[in-house]
Design a protein around this motif. Structure first.
Motif, PDB file in Angstrom:
ATOM      1  N   TYR A 282       6.408  66.473   5.991  1.00  0.00           N
ATOM      2  CA  TYR A 282       7.630  67.266   6.238  1.00  0.00           C
ATOM      3  C   TYR A 282       7.726  66.952   8.015  1.00  0.00           C
ATOM      4  O   TYR A 282       6.957  66.655   8.684  1.00  0.00           O
ATOM      5  CB  TYR A 282       7.650  68.418   5.930  1.00  0.00           C
ATOM      6  N   SER A 285      13.965  68.679  11.226  1.00  0.00           N
ATOM      7  CA  SER A 285      15.248  67.873  11.657  1.00  0.00           C
ATOM      8  C   SER A 285      15.740  68.431  12.808  1.00  0.00           C
ATOM      9  O   SER A 285      15.558  69.821  13.344  1.00  0.00           O
ATOM     10  CB  SER A 285      16.384  67.583  10.649  1.00  0.00           C
ATOM     11  N   ASN A 287      18.767  69.946  12.939  1.00  0.00           N
ATOM     12  CA  ASN A 287      19.339  70.999  12.693  1.00  0.00           C
ATOM     13  C   ASN A 287      18.515  72.195  11.979  1.00  0.00           C
ATOM     14  O   ASN A 287      19.026  73.053  11.141  1.00  0.00           O
ATOM     15  CB  ASN A 287      20.594  70.585  11.525  1.00  0.00           C
ATOM     16  N   GLN A 289      16.330  72.078   9.743  1.00  0.00           N
ATOM     17  CA  GLN A 289      15.993  72.076   8.532  1.00  0.00           C
ATOM     18  C   GLN A 289      14.599  71.055   8.201  1.00  0.00           C
ATOM     19  O   GLN A 289      14.625  70.222   8.989  1.00  0.00           O
ATOM     20  CB  GLN A 289      17.174  71.466   7.654  1.00  0.00           C
ATOM     21  N   VAL A 291      12.624  68.626   6.313  1.00  0.00           N
ATOM     22  CA  VAL A 291      12.763  67.692   5.378  1.00  0.00           C
ATOM     23  C   VAL A 291      11.494  67.073   5.006  1.00  0.00           C
ATOM     24  O   VAL A 291      10.627  66.625   5.710  1.00  0.00           O
ATOM     25  CB  VAL A 291      13.655  66.408   6.247  1.00  0.00           C
ATOM     26  N   ASN A 315      17.157  60.448   2.442  1.00  0.00           N
ATOM     27  CA  ASN A 315      18.386  59.894   2.868  1.00  0.00           C
ATOM     28  C   ASN A 315      18.693  60.801   4.098  1.00  0.00           C
ATOM     29  O   ASN A 315      19.639  60.298   5.174  1.00  0.00           O
ATOM     30  CB  ASN A 315      19.565  60.415   1.785  1.00  0.00           C
ATOM     31  N   GLU A 316      18.336  61.873   4.330  1.00  0.00           N
ATOM     32  CA  GLU A 316      18.712  62.713   5.669  1.00  0.00           C
ATOM     33  C   GLU A 316      18.212  61.839   6.977  1.00  0.00           C
ATOM     34  O   GLU A 316      18.784  62.451   8.024  1.00  0.00           O
ATOM     35  CB  GLU A 316      17.927  64.180   5.584  1.00  0.00           C
ATOM     36  N   LEU A 317      17.307  60.661   6.972  1.00  0.00           N
ATOM     37  CA  LEU A 317      16.844  60.517   7.977  1.00  0.00           C
ATOM     38  C   LEU A 317      16.958  58.859   8.091  1.00  0.00           C
ATOM     39  O   LEU A 317      16.440  58.086   8.746  1.00  0.00           O
ATOM     40  CB  LEU A 317      15.081  60.698   8.088  1.00  0.00           C
ATOM     41  N   HIS A 318      17.996  58.520   7.292  1.00  0.00           N
ATOM     42  CA  HIS A 318      18.411  56.999   7.329  1.00  0.00           C
ATOM     43  C   HIS A 318      18.954  56.540   8.676  1.00  0.00           C
ATOM     44  O   HIS A 318      19.193  55.457   8.830  1.00  0.00           O
ATOM     45  CB  HIS A 318      19.388  56.864   6.294  1.00  0.00           C
ATOM     46  N   GLN A 319      19.120  57.509   9.551  1.00  0.00           N
ATOM     47  CA  GLN A 319      19.537  56.861  10.741  1.00  0.00           C
ATOM     48  C   GLN A 319      18.428  56.413  11.684  1.00  0.00           C
ATOM     49  O   GLN A 319      18.373  55.956  12.773  1.00  0.00           O
ATOM     50  CB  GLN A 319      20.214  58.403  11.656  1.00  0.00           C
TER      51      GLN A 319
END
Length: 410
Positions: A282, A285, A287, A289, A291, A315-319
């Motif tokens: 994990y 992030s 914010n 949270q 991940v 998907n939360e880290l697709h940046q």
């Protein structure tokens, strides 16, 4: 008398001086005795709570894409359009790069002309084959007539109705006709072989035509899936050679993190994968949270320092971009009867200090891993004599020894 006085005066002066010194010494004020008190160190302490915790391991990895597409130029042509820039998000079917349609059309027309030429030659060869077969049949019929003529000449010679010269003439005509039949048969066989060559040439021309049509499609690069542009290697007006990479892109779903897993963790990770319950890593992030990043697979080759492990990027880290470095925390097996303490409480990797009656007492412990608590890594320690409710020194004292007196800061 005067001589006696002269001798007594110095003695009296010395005696008076001595008396004055003794008086002053005995009459000076007395200093009270110095009271020596023991120093007390103000420290922070932690109350021990034994529990079962999953140890975490800090890993450092690099983001990669397992489906990086490098679109290359199918032919040598001029770049007519570039519709994207590095880093752009793309949608399925979106135009990326296009080559000059004129360059592509010329090659396509050449391939079509080659096919038409091969078909015409093939049709002509079929007519030639038909004519050669008819000629062979005709010459074979003539050969039969020559054979019959020879038989008649021989029969008339026996009856003395013809001369020997007539028989010889018939033989000569038969031999000549046999030679003509051999030539006609050879022409038939040669035409059949040429037919096979022309059929192969036509197939080659058709293949070249299909390749030209495929190149025409590939000359216009469109995104086969949604993703992100990695790099663009051409500009409008550039002439690119065959095989030159024009644009690179990848799917956002193809992102994964490659991190080096220590060799001692390999058996546990492999067993978890075999059981269908991969280890979880994990990352915290922006914010705040957590991940989760499950382990997908292990590399096929290992090194002395460990083996590469691949973790899914959600998907939360697709940046994230390929090449970006990340710090993750891998959850291992559950440790029982362990206590989480700050690393400032650990001395020499195997010792902590317990506070008993305001005195420090050292205790040998074993490090069982680490755990993330409030965004900070803490050490998991265990020892047979470690019990719930004990006070553990948290403030790191360079001069910490057994018996040192401390006071816990409330």
């Amino acid at each position: 008398m005067s001589k006696l006085l002269k001798r007594l005066v110095p003695v009296l002066i010395i005696g008076l001086a001595i008396g004055t010194f003794v008086y002053m010494k005995n009459s000076k004020p007395q200093q009270p005795p110095v009271q020596v008190s023991e120093k007390v160190w103000s420290v922070d302490a932690l109350t021990v709570q034994l529990q079962s915790i999953s140890a975490v391991q800090t890993l450092y990895g690099e983001v990669e894409s397992n489906a990086l597409v490098q679109a290359a130029a199918p032919i040598s042509a001029v770049v007519e359009k570039v519709a994207v820039l590095p880093g752009d998000e793309i949608k399925k079917g979106q135009l990326l790069v296009a080559l000059s349609n004129q360059d592509v059309s010329i090659l396509l027309q050449q391939a079509q002309a080659d096919v038409a030429d091969a078909r015409a030659q093939l049709q002509l060869q079929k007519l030639t084959i038909e004519a050669n077969h008819q000629r062979l049949e005709h010459e074979q019929k003539v050969l039969g007539l020559k054979q019959e003529a020879l038989q008649r000449a021989k029969s008339l010679l026996k009856k003395n109705l013809a001369s020997q010269s007539a028989v010889d003439t018939a033989k000569e005509a038969l031999v000549r006709q046999e030679y003509v039949v051999v030539g006609a048969d050879l022409a038939v066989k040669q035409s059949d072989a040429q037919l096979s060559q022309l059929q192969a040439r036509l197939q080659k021309a058709l293949t070249a035509l299909e390749q030209a049509k495929l190149n025409q499609q590939r000359a216009v690069v469109k995104a086969p899936f949604a993703g992100r542009i990695s790099s663009v290697g051409v500009s409008v007006g550039d002439r690119v050679n065959t095989g030159a990479v024009m644009v690179s892109f990848y799917s956002l779903d193809s992102l994964e993190l490659k991190a080096k897993l220590p060799a001692n963790s390999l058996p546990q990770a492999q067993q978890a994968l075999d059981n269908g319950q991969p280890l979880q890593a994990y990352i915290d992030s922006d914010n705040a949270q957590r991940v989760s990043m499950p382990m997908k697979r292990l590399a096929g080759q290992a090194t002395t320092s460990g083996v590469d492990a691949y973790f899914a990027v959600p998907n939360e880290l697709h940046q994230k971009r390929p090449g970006e470095l990340m710090e993750i925390y891998l959850q291992g097996r559950v440790q029982s009867q362990v206590a989480a303490v700050p690393y400032s409480a650990v001395y020499g990797n195997n010792r902590i200090y317990v506070i008993e009656d305001q005195r420090l007492q050292s205790m040998q412990v074993s490090l069982q891993g680490e755990v993330m608590h409030n965004g900070k890594l803490q050490a998991l320690v265990s020892a047979p004599q470690l019990q719930n409710g004990m006070k553990v020194l948290v403030t790191h004292l360079p001069n910490a020894i057994n018996g040192l007196k401390v006071a816990e800061v409330e």
